[in-house]
Design a protein around this motif. Structure first.
Motif, short mmCIF file in Angstrom:
data_model
loop_
_atom_site.label_atom_id
_atom_site.label_comp_id
_atom_site.label_asym_id
_atom_site.label_seq_id
_atom_site.Cartn_x
_atom_site.Cartn_y
_atom_site.Cartn_z
N PHE A 151 -1.78 1.20 -3.06
CA PHE A 151 -1.78 2.54 -2.47
C PHE A 151 -2.64 2.49 -1.21
CE2 PHE A 151 -5.05 2.29 -5.76
CZ PHE A 151 -6.20 2.64 -5.06
N THR A 152 -2.54 3.53 -0.40
CA THR A 152 -3.29 3.57 0.85
C THR A 152 -4.59 4.33 0.67
OG1 THR A 152 -1.25 3.49 2.15
CG2 THR A 152 -3.24 4.30 3.27
N VAL A 153 -5.70 3.73 1.11
CA VAL A 153 -7.01 4.39 1.09
C VAL A 153 -7.30 4.91 2.49
CG1 VAL A 153 -9.46 4.16 0.60
CG2 VAL A 153 -7.80 2.83 -0.72
N LEU A 154 -7.51 6.21 2.61
CA LEU A 154 -7.74 6.80 3.92
C LEU A 154 -9.18 6.58 4.38
CD1 LEU A 154 -5.85 10.20 3.47
CD2 LEU A 154 -5.01 8.08 4.53
N ASP A 155 -9.36 6.45 5.69
CA ASP A 155 -10.69 6.35 6.27
C ASP A 155 -11.31 7.72 6.38
OD1 ASP A 155 -10.68 3.58 6.66
OD2 ASP A 155 -9.52 3.79 8.51
N GLY A 177 1.78 4.67 -13.04
CA GLY A 177 2.79 5.43 -13.77
C GLY A 177 2.69 5.11 -15.25
N PRO A 178 3.44 5.80 -16.09
CA PRO A 178 3.39 5.55 -17.54
C PRO A 178 3.67 4.08 -17.86
CG PRO A 178 4.62 7.55 -17.08
CD PRO A 178 4.39 6.89 -15.76
N GLN A 223 0.81 -1.21 0.00
CA GLN A 223 0.00 0.00 0.00
C GLN A 223 0.85 1.27 0.00
OE1 GLN A 223 -2.49 -0.60 3.44
NE2 GLN A 223 -3.95 -1.89 2.33
N GLY A 224 2.09 1.14 0.45
CA GLY A 224 2.96 2.31 0.49
C GLY A 224 3.80 2.50 -0.76
N GLN A 225 3.60 1.66 -1.76
CA GLN A 225 4.40 1.74 -2.98
C GLN A 225 4.15 3.03 -3.75
OE1 GLN A 225 3.61 -1.71 -5.34
NE2 GLN A 225 4.88 -3.08 -4.12
#
Length: 419
Positions: A414-418, A399-400, A308-310
């Motif tokens: 990626f991180t999804v915020l609450d 990304g491209p 998720q942090g990538q």
């Protein structure tokens, strides 16, 4: 299918109507998304649908297989009326429409060409039903299948049989937001099964664990076997006196069941050996097992956080998988109550078409279905009036040239915020 395969100049080299064919098609679809090739992706999606129909035809009736194809093409035909199809989709739809009349005629030849698996299932049910009658015992059977759609198909098949329709079959499927059963609906089916209103329940794996149905005296695994634990649970379902277990399927299904039975025997021997262990040895082994499990969970959680942090959510873009149109940035999506991923951005709503939900319960709760306004691809449902997205309906671009598609939100990079 051959015409579509020829048009993409790709031939799988595996048998159609198989899991291997689907795996090949999914890998080609992923390649098409990475290469931003919507034409190839759409062709492969049609191949997957035809393959699903062939797999259905292998286990159920021809009319059920045709239904899968018709359900797949129905929304495409609706989009055709509004001019929403591109050149590739028009060609794919024409292939189906050219064959539709022939397919319909073939589906009506079931009496002449019955499915041998269904004949075996019918024979097993009628034989045990007669045995129960001779022994003055109430007949009760649970039929386990792999997919939710198979439960309805087998219900229709039993109801269409003069010898079996008195069994008044019911289905039991898992709790889902779209088309599944609520817990109360499941309990209602089981209550009616116990008192004999329904003498047959056709179920997915929802009844394998934690459900007590002592009246059941026959369990059938129809063209589907999972693992050794499931085998133990299936044995537990045939609780009544002289309970019978039956497996009906291809050679790979029956071979897997044989392996499961052997594994169950080995597991029972292992349990006996553990029970005979000295207490100090047993406690030491439990300690080591718990430490190993704890480390494994730590590694799993670390890997999840690393995934998720990538990427930064405000740099990740989501594209409609149907028309490859940019829809929003990942940062626009917020998580509500753990499992609802909502995009409340007013600009995003302009890209959404809201329609009445197909599920009655959802309509009562004022939940709508949401679709891409441009191509009609289903994107999910509404949650508290806002678009709630199904991530499998989108292509993720980090990304491209870096594109991927995932089935579940927990797999996104990626991180999804609450909220």
């Amino acid at each position: 299918m051959e015409k579509i395969e020829k048009s993409v100049d790709m031939f799988p080299g595996v048998t159609k109507a198989s899991q291997e064919y689907e795996s090949w098609a999914v890998s080609v679809k992923q390649h098409a998304m990475r290469e931003t090739n919507p034409s190839l992706r759409k062709k492969v999606e049609h191949l997957i649908s035809y393959n699903n129909a062939l797999r259905c035809n292998d286990a159920l009736r021809m009319v059920d297989a045709l239904g899968i194809i018709q359900d797949f093409y129905r929304p495409i035909e609706e989009r055709e009326k509004t001019g929403g199809l591109d050149t590739t989709e028009k060609w794919l739809l024409s292939l189906y429409q050219d064959a539709a009349v022939t397919l319909d005629k073939l589906s009506k030849l079931e009496d002449q060409y019955p499915n041998p698996k269904l004949k075996a299932l019918e024979q097993s049910i009628l034989s045990h039903k007669e045995q129960c009658k001779l022994e003055e015992q109430d007949f009760r059977a649970v039929i386990f299948v792999k997919e939710k759609t198979s439960t309805k198909s087998l219900m229709d098949w039993i109801n269409a049989s003069p010898e079996m329709k008195d069994l008044n079959p019911a289905s039991a499927t898992g709790v889902q937001t779209d088309g599944g059963m609520t817990m109360s609906q499941q309990q209602d089916v089981l209550t009616k099964f116990r008192i004999g209103v329904h003498k047959v329940v056709i179920s997915t794996t929802v009844l394998e664990e934690g459900v007590d149905i002592p009246q059941c005296n026959m369990v059938i695994r129809y063209n589907h076997v999972t693992n050794d634990i499931s085998t133990v649970q299936t044995r537990g379902r045939a609780r009544a006196r002289e309970g019978q277990e039956v497996v009906i399927g291809d050679i790979d299904v029956t071979q897997k069941d044989t392996i499961n039975v052997l594994l169950v025997d080995i597991m029972e021997q292992a349990v006996k050996a553990i029970q005979e262990m000295p207490q100090d040895v047993y406690l030491k082994a439990i300690n080591q097992f718990q430490e190993h499990a704890h480390r494994k969970n730590q590694i799993k959680e670390a890997n999840k956080l690393a995934l998720q942090g990538q990427n930064k959510a405000d740099e990740v873009q989501l594209y409609c998988k149907g028309c490859n149109t940019f829809t929003c940035y990942a940062s626009n999506v917020k998580r509500h109550c753990e499992s609802n991923f909502v995009n409340a951005n007013p600009e995003f709503r302009t890209k959404v078409e809201f329609r009445e939900h197909t599920n009655q319960r959802s309509r009562e709760l004022r939940i709508q279905k949401i679709y891409c306004i441009k191509c009609g691809t289903e994107w999910g449902n509404t949650y508290i009036g806002q678009p709630c997205l199904k991530i499998a309906s989108f292509i993720i671009e980090t990304g491209p040239g870096q594109r991927k598609q995932v089935k579940k939100w927990k797999q996104v990079p990626f991180t999804v915020l609450d909220v």
